[in-house]
Structures are given as C-alpha cells and as structure tokens.
Scaffold this active site. Sequence first.
Site, PDB file in Angstrom:
ATOM      1  N   TYR A 128     -12.209   2.417 -12.292  1.00  0.00           N
ATOM      2  CA  TYR A 128     -10.945   2.569 -13.010  1.00  0.00           C
ATOM      3  C   TYR A 128     -11.138   2.244 -14.488  1.00  0.00           C
ATOM      4  O   TYR A 128     -11.851   1.305 -14.838  1.00  0.00           O
ATOM      5  CB  TYR A 128      -9.880   1.622 -12.447  1.00  0.00           C
ATOM      6  CG  TYR A 128      -9.394   1.970 -11.065  1.00  0.00           C
ATOM      7  CD1 TYR A 128      -8.449   2.968 -10.877  1.00  0.00           C
ATOM      8  CD2 TYR A 128      -9.870   1.292  -9.944  1.00  0.00           C
ATOM      9  CE1 TYR A 128      -7.982   3.285  -9.609  1.00  0.00           C
ATOM     10  CE2 TYR A 128      -9.418   1.603  -8.672  1.00  0.00           C
ATOM     11  CZ  TYR A 128      -8.474   2.597  -8.514  1.00  0.00           C
ATOM     12  OH  TYR A 128      -8.018   2.910  -7.256  1.00  0.00           O
ATOM     13  N   THR A 137     -13.510  -3.457  -4.329  1.00  0.00           N
ATOM     14  CA  THR A 137     -12.582  -4.331  -5.054  1.00  0.00           C
ATOM     15  C   THR A 137     -11.153  -4.062  -4.601  1.00  0.00           C
ATOM     16  O   THR A 137     -10.797  -2.926  -4.315  1.00  0.00           O
ATOM     17  CB  THR A 137     -12.666  -4.066  -6.580  1.00  0.00           C
ATOM     18  OG1 THR A 137     -14.007  -4.209  -7.018  1.00  0.00           O
ATOM     19  CG2 THR A 137     -11.773  -5.010  -7.375  1.00  0.00           C
ATOM     20  N   PHE A 193      -0.413  -2.767   3.420  1.00  0.00           N
ATOM     21  CA  PHE A 193      -1.859  -2.585   3.284  1.00  0.00           C
ATOM     22  C   PHE A 193      -2.432  -2.109   4.619  1.00  0.00           C
ATOM     23  O   PHE A 193      -2.142  -2.681   5.665  1.00  0.00           O
ATOM     24  CB  PHE A 193      -2.465  -3.933   2.901  1.00  0.00           C
ATOM     25  CG  PHE A 193      -3.723  -3.891   2.109  1.00  0.00           C
ATOM     26  CD1 PHE A 193      -3.843  -3.090   0.981  1.00  0.00           C
ATOM     27  CD2 PHE A 193      -4.797  -4.709   2.452  1.00  0.00           C
ATOM     28  CE1 PHE A 193      -5.001  -3.092   0.222  1.00  0.00           C
ATOM     29  CE2 PHE A 193      -5.962  -4.721   1.703  1.00  0.00           C
ATOM     30  CZ  PHE A 193      -6.068  -3.908   0.587  1.00  0.00           C
ATOM     31  N   ASP A 201     -11.045   1.170  -0.380  1.00  0.00           N
ATOM     32  CA  ASP A 201     -11.935   0.447   0.537  1.00  0.00           C
ATOM     33  C   ASP A 201     -11.258  -0.781   1.120  1.00  0.00           C
ATOM     34  O   ASP A 201     -11.471  -1.117   2.290  1.00  0.00           O
ATOM     35  CB  ASP A 201     -13.233   0.056  -0.181  1.00  0.00           C
ATOM     36  CG  ASP A 201     -12.996  -0.736  -1.462  1.00  0.00           C
ATOM     37  OD1 ASP A 201     -13.232  -1.954  -1.454  1.00  0.00           O
ATOM     38  OD2 ASP A 201     -12.578  -0.141  -2.473  1.00  0.00           O
ATOM     39  N   ASN A 217     -14.549   1.013  -4.624  1.00  0.00           N
ATOM     40  CA  ASN A 217     -15.103   0.237  -5.741  1.00  0.00           C
ATOM     41  C   ASN A 217     -15.366  -1.209  -5.333  1.00  0.00           C
ATOM     42  O   ASN A 217     -15.529  -2.080  -6.192  1.00  0.00           O
ATOM     43  CB  ASN A 217     -14.179   0.296  -6.964  1.00  0.00           C
ATOM     44  CG  ASN A 217     -12.817  -0.349  -6.715  1.00  0.00           C
ATOM     45  OD1 ASN A 217     -12.438  -0.598  -5.569  1.00  0.00           O
ATOM     46  ND2 ASN A 217     -12.082  -0.615  -7.779  1.00  0.00           N
ATOM     47  N   GLU A 219      -1.798  -3.037  17.020  1.00  0.00           N
ATOM     48  CA  GLU A 219      -0.364  -2.800  17.155  1.00  0.00           C
ATOM     49  C   GLU A 219       0.265  -2.328  15.841  1.00  0.00           C
ATOM     50  O   GLU A 219       1.238  -1.561  15.857  1.00  0.00           O
ATOM     51  CB  GLU A 219       0.327  -4.079  17.644  1.00  0.00           C
ATOM     52  CG  GLU A 219      -0.044  -4.498  19.053  1.00  0.00           C
ATOM     53  CD  GLU A 219      -1.314  -5.363  19.116  1.00  0.00           C
ATOM     54  OE1 GLU A 219      -1.617  -5.888  20.205  1.00  0.00           O
ATOM     55  OE2 GLU A 219      -1.992  -5.521  18.058  1.00  0.00           O
TER      56      GLU A 219
END
Length: 573
Positions: A561, A492, A438, A463, A490, A57
Amino acid sequence: MSRVSTAPSGKPTAAHALLSRLRDHGVGKVFGVVGREAASILFDEVEGIDFVLTRHEFTAGVAADVLARITGRPQACWATLGPGMTNLSTGIATSVLDRSPVIALAAQSESHDIFPNDTHQCLDSVAIVAPMSKYAVELQRPHEITDLVDSAVNAAMTEPVGPSFISLPVDLLGSSEGIDTTVPNPPANTPAKPVGVVADGWQKAADQAAALLAEAKHPVLVVGAAAIRSGAVPAIRALAERLNIPVITTYIAKGVLPVGHELNYGAVTGYMDGILNFPALQTMFAPVDLVLTVGYDYAEDLRPSMWQKGIEKKTVRISPTVNPIPRVYRPDVDVVTDVLAFVEHFETATASFGAKQRHDIEPLRARIAEFLADPETYEDGMRVHQVIDSMNTVMEEAAEPGEGTIVSDIGFFRHYGVLFARADQPFGFLTSAGCSSFGYGIPAAIGAQMARPDQPTFLIAGDGGFHSNSSDLETIARLNLPIVTVVVNNDTNGLIELYQNIGHHRSHDPAVKFGGVDFVALAEANGVDATRATNREELLAALRKGAELGRPFLIEVPVNYDFQPGGFGALSI
C-alpha cells in the site's frame, strides 16, 4: 431419502416439525455444525431442505446471511450448545448490523438440566443473543415449535431486517409430545418482502419533499440497502433518469445503477480522499443543495458528516423505519413508509418537473480512471487498485450483462473495492457494511455462489481476514463451488497499520505484522487449485483460468500500500 424423526414411541418429533415449518417459509438450506443433538435430529427428516456442513459456525451464520440477502427470503443456520452457539454469535451479530433475515438455531442442554454457567456446556443462550437479535426465545414445549418459527420469521422480516434466534433443548427437540404430522401446517404467510413502519400522513411528507425538490438546483439521491429490499431499484432508476438526478450509494447498495451509467456517481467511503489523494467527498457533495436519503441506514457507514460538505443543504429521509439517530441526522422532511411506495407516489408528485442540472464530478471520475489504468510494475508488490481492475476486466468477460458478484472480506483493500469494484446489479458487490466482520469473505462467497449458481463469484480477501477463517476453503472444495478467490497478501493487518499511523505517525509491527503463509499450499491442502501472480499479466491469466475452470480456484497476490496518513481526515477515530 427423507424420513420422519421419531421418538422411542415411533411418533414424529419436534425436529420434523421444525424443519417442516422452515421449509414452509421458503428456507432451503440450514448451514451449520452439529453437536450431540444429532441424537435428536438428522436433518434428513424433510425433503426440500438441505443441511450444509461448515467448518466453523461463523461461516454458517454469514453464508445464511448472504443467501438471505440476495434471495430476499429468510435462511437458517445451526450450532450446537455452549461454544457452538458463541461461535455462531458473531454470524448473528453480522446479520443484525448487515440487515439480513436469518433464523439462527442452537441446541441447548436438556430442559431439566439448564443451569447456565454450571451445567457442562450450558450458557444462557437467549440472554447472550437477545441484545443482537430481533427475537430470541427458548423452546418450552415441543408442539410450540411451529408457532416459534412463525414468530421468528415475522420478526426477521420486519425492517430493519435481522436475525431471530431459537434455543432448542435437545430432549424437547427429540420429543413427540403434541406433534401431529397428520394435520397439515397452516399457511406460512411469509412476507413477500420486509415489512416496515408506515406513518400516518406519509403522503403529505412526501409532497413536502417534492416541494423541496422543485426548488433545488443540484439534488442527489443517496441510496441504501433498504431500497433494494423494498424492490424499488427499477423505480429509483426511472425517477433518477427522468429528473436527471445523480445517485450515490452506500457500500452495500452499489449496483443500484450499473457501471458506466452517467447518473451513477459511485459509492461513498470515508477512506476515499486518502486512497485517491484527492478531495473526493468535496467533489461529490459540495455543490449539492438537496440530499434525499432513500432507504438510508446509518449502519452502512455513510455518515451525515460526509455529505455535509460545501453549501448548506436540505435533507429528506425516506425509510421504512422511524429515525433511530436523530442526534446525528435530523432531516428537514422525514417520510416513514415503504421505499417503493414513496418512489411511486413521488413520480406522480413530480410529474410536471423538468430535468435538474447535474453537478460536475468529472475530475473525480478521471482520478478513479487514472488509478484503474495504473500501468506500473512495482517491485514490492502489486497495488490493490490494479488487482481490482484486473478482477473487473475478467468479471466483465465472464459474466452475462448485469450479472456477476464481487465479494470483499474486511480490511483496507475493502475500501478500494467500494471505490473501484464493478457492480452491475443490486448486491453485485458484497461486504459486511454494518458489522465489518473479519473473515467474512469465504462464507459470503459461499452464500453468493449458492444464491446465484449460474453467475461467476469473485472473492477478494486480505491475508489477515482470510486466514482467520480459511478452514472453510475445504467447504468450498467439498461443495465444488466455482468461486475465484484472490488473496492480497502483505503479511500485515493493513487497515490497523493505517490507524496506527493516523494516531501515532508510526506503526508498531508486533501489533500488525504476521509471519508468512503460503496460501497456494494452504489452498491445495484443502482441495482447491491455486497459483501465485505478481503482476497484471500473470493475474489476468490466472483470473481467466479460474473463471473458466468450473471449480474453486485461488490466486495469491503479493501487494503493498502507498498511503499518506494525513489524507484520511474524514475518518472518525
């Protein structure tokens, strides 16, 4: 083939009236997941409005948000009762903080059995959603549905635009009480663009702003998304060019001026000094003596503290809303009116003004160019600025001038996108600027590709965020949307690792490190072609393949990074 939903009596139901009125308001798609209310609504009752099934949803809410954002028209999403509605609620929260006119709809228990927290799957939907919506209501009588939709649309299209919510008891949705489809609906009267506040005497305030501009040596326009919604972009560009005033934007207003325009001073992120290891905010704002915020919105995360660098500045606020944040932004002049109306008035008020002297940001531009041209091959993974430069290159090749969309999910890489991603049209760079939801990437790319079916859509996602909502890869495949997705991996939550280092000068792996995921295999399992790229040459080849493929394509790119935590002093923690 469409049909009219009928009650056991054979008469049309509220379901038909609902879809018919949504269509009247220009809603062409309803994104969602259906539950047991399917006994009351099939979503084929009305021609010209399609149901788009999603796996989650949240995807439905964000896809509707982005389709509404780009088209400027309200769009709809759907969830079943209880947990379906709560799953949708993050999409609703996204559209309220990201400012999109979404009509959120959710089923509810039968009207005689609504006992929140006691009846199976029954929650007080209106109470949950009301604090994060413009309008929230539960249907009480079937024949009222048309009026409720009208009220929902009007609220959603009022600045600041946002979501409206209607809770629909399943028995009323399937009822024909008071529904008469032989009588045409009254005109929908959907606003042509969002409606804002128009203060008495705003022209006088605009003239005061012109007087400040007359005295200013180094003014800037700080432009937010409300200016785009107002239809003011061409007028802003003309004003800036006539008076030689630089334009700075929020994340989501990138593209007000195209890439390469001499007055395009870029978008602002609080992470820019740290990413570039360079005093970017100081360079952008220190010499400025007048800041005109045009359609500025605090939710878009360009904070007043960011422009308060260097010399003392006068400020002018131009907005279709009353100032909601006087504690942190108290302008010298506040012009509350439609942004386009202001710019048109301002053109006349400043007609005799000569061109201003732009302040110099060439050192900042050189630093950005240095990052984009980075030729290094890194053994521990590509750098995100290299990935974005490659995406820019292929987007420029694949898109017609002034077209193309780059979508960014949420994470540390998003702030690289704010700095480095090309945007040659309004909403040519899309991200969740207000809510930072997110997992935003996949649903936003779906909405963008549907809004601009003849233009390329590239998605960059980390990811973490990507896999939080990766089930809707199957939706992209099922709809055969030619989205090119780049997963920078990564293993992470990189932005959270940065904050650990800012606050504690070290990281704590159990809170940020994931096990490995084979995103190529994941994509292929969902019906999406995929590959892996480890350097610029491989990535450019993969992007070009994806751009030419005409169907969904995913590229996994291992990244790393380089950051110095001490460089992120502009962030509020």
